[in-house]
Every structure is written in structure tokens, then in C-alpha cells.
Write a protein that holds these residues in place. Structure first.
Motif, PDB file in Angstrom:
ATOM      1  N   GLY A 220       0.815  -1.202   0.000  1.00 52.87           N
ATOM      2  CA  GLY A 220       0.000   0.000   0.000  1.00 52.87           C
ATOM      3  C   GLY A 220       0.849   1.253   0.000  1.00 52.87           C
ATOM      4  O   GLY A 220       1.983   1.263   0.486  1.00 52.87           O
ATOM      5  N   ALA A 221       0.304   2.314  -0.565  1.00 56.71           N
ATOM      6  CA  ALA A 221       0.928   3.632  -0.489  1.00 56.71           C
ATOM      7  C   ALA A 221       0.396   4.342   0.754  1.00 56.71           C
ATOM      8  O   ALA A 221      -0.781   4.175   1.115  1.00 56.71           O
ATOM      9  N   PRO A 222       1.220   5.135   1.439  1.00 54.05           N
ATOM     10  CA  PRO A 222       0.763   5.805   2.662  1.00 54.05           C
ATOM     11  C   PRO A 222      -0.555   6.540   2.511  1.00 54.05           C
ATOM     12  O   PRO A 222      -1.374   6.556   3.441  1.00 54.05           O
ATOM     13  N   ARG A 223      -0.794   7.136   1.359  1.00 53.11           N
ATOM     14  CA  ARG A 223      -2.033   7.883   1.137  1.00 53.11           C
ATOM     15  C   ARG A 223      -3.267   6.988   1.305  1.00 53.11           C
ATOM     16  O   ARG A 223      -4.354   7.485   1.628  1.00 53.11           O
ATOM     17  N   GLU A 224      -3.113   5.689   1.105  1.00 58.05           N
ATOM     18  CA  GLU A 224      -4.257   4.790   1.179  1.00 58.05           C
ATOM     19  C   GLU A 224      -4.722   4.527   2.608  1.00 58.05           C
ATOM     20  O   GLU A 224      -5.757   3.892   2.817  1.00 58.05           O
ATOM     21  N   LEU A 225      -3.998   5.027   3.593  1.00 57.49           N
ATOM     22  CA  LEU A 225      -4.448   4.927   4.975  1.00 57.49           C
ATOM     23  C   LEU A 225      -5.287   6.129   5.385  1.00 57.49           C
ATOM     24  O   LEU A 225      -5.989   6.089   6.393  1.00 57.49           O
ATOM     25  N   VAL A 226      -5.258   7.190   4.600  1.00 56.44           N
ATOM     26  CA  VAL A 226      -5.899   8.441   4.990  1.00 56.44           C
ATOM     27  C   VAL A 226      -7.412   8.295   5.119  1.00 56.44           C
ATOM     28  O   VAL A 226      -8.016   8.729   6.108  1.00 56.44           O
ATOM     29  N   GLY A 227      -8.056   7.691   4.138  1.00 56.12           N
ATOM     30  CA  GLY A 227      -9.513   7.555   4.176  1.00 56.12           C
ATOM     31  C   GLY A 227     -10.018   6.827   5.408  1.00 56.12           C
ATOM     32  O   GLY A 227     -10.912   7.318   6.100  1.00 56.12           O
ATOM     33  N   PRO A 228      -9.469   5.644   5.713  1.00 54.58           N
ATOM     34  CA  PRO A 228      -9.908   4.952   6.920  1.00 54.58           C
ATOM     35  C   PRO A 228      -9.711   5.767   8.199  1.00 54.58           C
ATOM     36  O   PRO A 228     -10.569   5.762   9.083  1.00 54.58           O
ATOM     37  N   VAL A 229      -8.586   6.469   8.291  1.00 56.46           N
ATOM     38  CA  VAL A 229      -8.342   7.260   9.503  1.00 56.46           C
ATOM     39  C   VAL A 229      -9.274   8.460   9.581  1.00 56.46           C
ATOM     40  O   VAL A 229      -9.765   8.813  10.658  1.00 56.46           O
ATOM     41  N   LEU A 230      -9.537   9.103   8.460  1.00 56.12           N
ATOM     42  CA  LEU A 230     -10.501  10.204   8.452  1.00 56.12           C
ATOM     43  C   LEU A 230     -11.873   9.733   8.914  1.00 56.12           C
ATOM     44  O   LEU A 230     -12.582  10.453   9.627  1.00 56.12           O
ATOM     45  N   MET A 231     -12.269   8.552   8.518  1.00 63.17           N
ATOM     46  CA  MET A 231     -13.546   8.013   8.980  1.00 63.17           C
ATOM     47  C   MET A 231     -13.566   7.899  10.493  1.00 63.17           C
ATOM     48  O   MET A 231     -14.506   8.346  11.152  1.00 63.17           O
ATOM     49  N   LEU A 232     -12.518   7.332  11.061  1.00 60.82           N
ATOM     50  CA  LEU A 232     -12.482   7.134  12.504  1.00 60.82           C
ATOM     51  C   LEU A 232     -12.416   8.451  13.269  1.00 60.82           C
ATOM     52  O   LEU A 232     -12.867   8.527  14.417  1.00 60.82           O
ATOM     53  N   CYS A 233     -11.854   9.482  12.642  1.00 60.65           N
ATOM     54  CA  CYS A 233     -11.596  10.741  13.353  1.00 60.65           C
ATOM     55  C   CYS A 233     -12.610  11.831  13.067  1.00 60.65           C
ATOM     56  O   CYS A 233     -12.440  12.969  13.524  1.00 60.65           O
ATOM     57  N   SER A 234     -13.671  11.523  12.355  1.00 64.17           N
ATOM     58  CA  SER A 234     -14.668  12.518  11.991  1.00 64.17           C
ATOM     59  C   SER A 234     -16.049  12.067  12.457  1.00 64.17           C
ATOM     60  O   SER A 234     -16.203  11.044  13.122  1.00 64.17           O
ATOM     61  N   GLU A 235     -17.063  12.837  12.080  1.00 64.95           N
ATOM     62  CA  GLU A 235     -18.433  12.440  12.415  1.00 64.95           C
ATOM     63  C   GLU A 235     -18.836  11.149  11.707  1.00 64.95           C
ATOM     64  O   GLU A 235     -19.762  10.465  12.140  1.00 64.95           O
ATOM     65  N   ALA A 236     -18.136  10.823  10.633  1.00 69.39           N
ATOM     66  CA  ALA A 236     -18.440   9.574   9.929  1.00 69.39           C
ATOM     67  C   ALA A 236     -18.251   8.370  10.833  1.00 69.39           C
ATOM     68  O   ALA A 236     -18.913   7.344  10.662  1.00 69.39           O
ATOM     69  N   GLY A 237     -17.350   8.475  11.806  1.00 66.81           N
ATOM     70  CA  GLY A 237     -17.078   7.362  12.705  1.00 66.81           C
ATOM     71  C   GLY A 237     -17.616   7.566  14.106  1.00 66.81           C
ATOM     72  O   GLY A 237     -17.108   6.961  15.056  1.00 66.81           O
TER      73      GLY A 237
END
Length: 254
Positions: A220-237
Motif C-alpha cells: 500500500g501507499a501511505p495515502r491509502e491509509l488516509v480515508g480509513p483514519v478520516l472516517m475514525l476521526c470525523s463524524e463519519a465514525g
């Protein structure tokens, strides 16, 4: 709009080990989502350049602090500095980590103690220092960066796997402590990602074996971790806590 679920406008995110690799990618993702960003590591020269890249093209503010997560007192110093600079920290990503491969009958005490301090004890210390002000506002996000090596392992990964598995257990307990205050605690567990740590300790054959085991057949490229972490750290999660999200390209599916 669904995109609003990931909006971090007005939030402040702190990422340890934010000078490169996954930490830098996550910090950039937070800035792009509207958060102000604090990064920390031991290397001031890398921090300055990394922060410029993280904030480039955004309107966000940022700061960096030199902190060594192998020194227990640096966690409190970092937390106080970030709070003094921004007045709040809404999102904490405990990303700093290290690996020092040794067989079980070859581990020396100094190496064991250092890896445990960086990978586990510093996570406790950072979380302990920053969650009180999250509890006061009744909103917060804490993410520990674990690893697939907390679920499976390989030779000479005794201390690394032990610490990464411990993060998963600690996140579950902390989620119960902090849930009544609107603070979520989760782990993200990356699989094979193209960062300095695995590249420095794996042979070419081992690198290929990791790629071959994934469902996607690649690292994986580091950028591919951003979406999952944004989910956990926002109202989405907002209703996700005490969980471990494996971002591994299907490594554990095989």
C-alpha cells in the motif's frame, strides 16, 4: 451532504511520528479535511520540511514539536506544548513506533524496554495527557496505530507483535472509559505499506512475500491509509469505538 461527515473544520489534530510515512500522510489528510495540525518526532530537520508539505495549498495552521517517545516525560511536554499553541487537541493519532527484530532467546533488555516505551507506554502517556480536555468538551477521537503484526506475526517480531497486540487491548478498555464523554478510541492496523520501517528491516524476498500474500498483490501507499483514519476521526465514525480497522490489502484474508 455525505462529504460533510468527514469535515474537520475547527478541529486540531496531533500526530506523533508525523514527519514521514504514514504519520505524514495522515497529517496531510487532516489538513485537507480542514483541521489544524500538530506533528512531532525526534528529528527537527525533517519536521520543518514535513509541516510545509502537510499544509501546502491549504488554509490550515500547523506546528511541530521535537519529542522523543522513548522518553516518558516528552509525552507530557508535547501535550502541554500543543495545548498552549492551539488551546485544544480534538484528535490524537498515536503513530510513533519502532521495530527492532530479535529472536525470543536473543532479546536484550534495553531493546525490549525501548520498543515497549515507544510503541505502547508512550501511547498511554499521550492519551492520558490529552483526553481530559476532550472529556470536558465531550468530543474527541483517539486512534492508535497498531499493525497486522498484532494479529499475526513472523520470526523475530516478539516485542513488536506484543506491543501492537497490546494497543488493541488498550483501545478496547479506553473506549469504555471514555465513551460516556463522547470520546472514541480505536486502532487502525496497517498491513504492508511502503514506509521506511518495513523497507529497512525486510529482505527483498520478504518484501515480495508480503505483496504476494495480499489480495491486491501489492504494497500500500501511505495515502491509502488516509480515508480509513478520516472516517475514525470525523463524524463519519461517531458510532465506532473500541474497534480495530485492518487496512491490509486483504493480507489477513488469505
Amino acid at each position: 451532504m455525505p462529504v460533510g461527515l468527514y469535515d474537520l473544520t475547527g478541529r486540531v489534530a496531533l500526530v506523533t511520528g508525523g514527519n514521514k510515512g504514514l504519520g505524514k500522510a495522515m497529517a496531510r489528510g487532516f489538513a485537507e479535511a480542514g483541521a489544524d495540525v500538530v506533528i512531532a518526532s525526534r528529528h527537527e530537520d525533517e519536521l520543518r520540511a514535513a509541516l510545509d508539505e502537510i499544509l501546502a495549498g491549504t488554509n490550515q495552521k500547523g506546528a511541530y514539536f521535537v519529542a522523543d517517545m522513548s522518553v516518558r516525560g516528552d509525552a507530557d511536554t508535547l501535550a502541554k506544548a500543543a495545548l498552549a499553541k492551539f488551546g485544544r487537541v480534538d484528535i490524537l493519532v498515536n503513530n510513533a513506533g519502532m521495530n527492532a527484530p530479535q529472536a525470543i532467546d536473543a532479546i536484550d533488555d534495553a531493546t525490549w524496554d525501548r520498543v515497549v516505551e515507544v510503541n505502547l507506554s508512550s501511547v498511554m502517556a499521550m492519551t492520558r495527557a490529552l483526553v481530559p480536555q476532550m472529556k470536558e468538551r465531550r468530543w474527541g477521537r483517539v486512534v492508535h496505530v497498531s499493525s497486522i503484526m498484532g494479529q499475526v506475526s513472523k520470526e523475530r517480531r516478539n516485542v513488536y507483535s506484543a506491543t501492537k497486540a497490546a494497543l488493541i487491548g488498550m483501545a478496547k478498555a479506553s473506549a469504555l472509559d471514555l465513551g460516556p464523554f463522547g470520546v472514541t478510541v480505536n486502532c487502525v492496523a496497517p498491513g504492508p505499506f511502503l514506509t521506511d520501517m518495513p523497507m529497512s528491516v525486510l529482505s527483498d524476498a520478504e518484501k515480495q512475500a508480503f505483496a504476494d500474500r495480499t489480495a491486491l498483490g501489492r504494497w500500500g501507499a501511505p495515502r491509502e491509509l488516509v480515508g480509513p483514519v478520516l472516517m475514525l476521526c470525523s463524524e463519519a465514525g461517531s458510532y465506532v469505538t473500541g474497534q480495530t480497522l485492518f487496512v491490509d490489502g486483504g493480507y489477513l484474508a488469505r
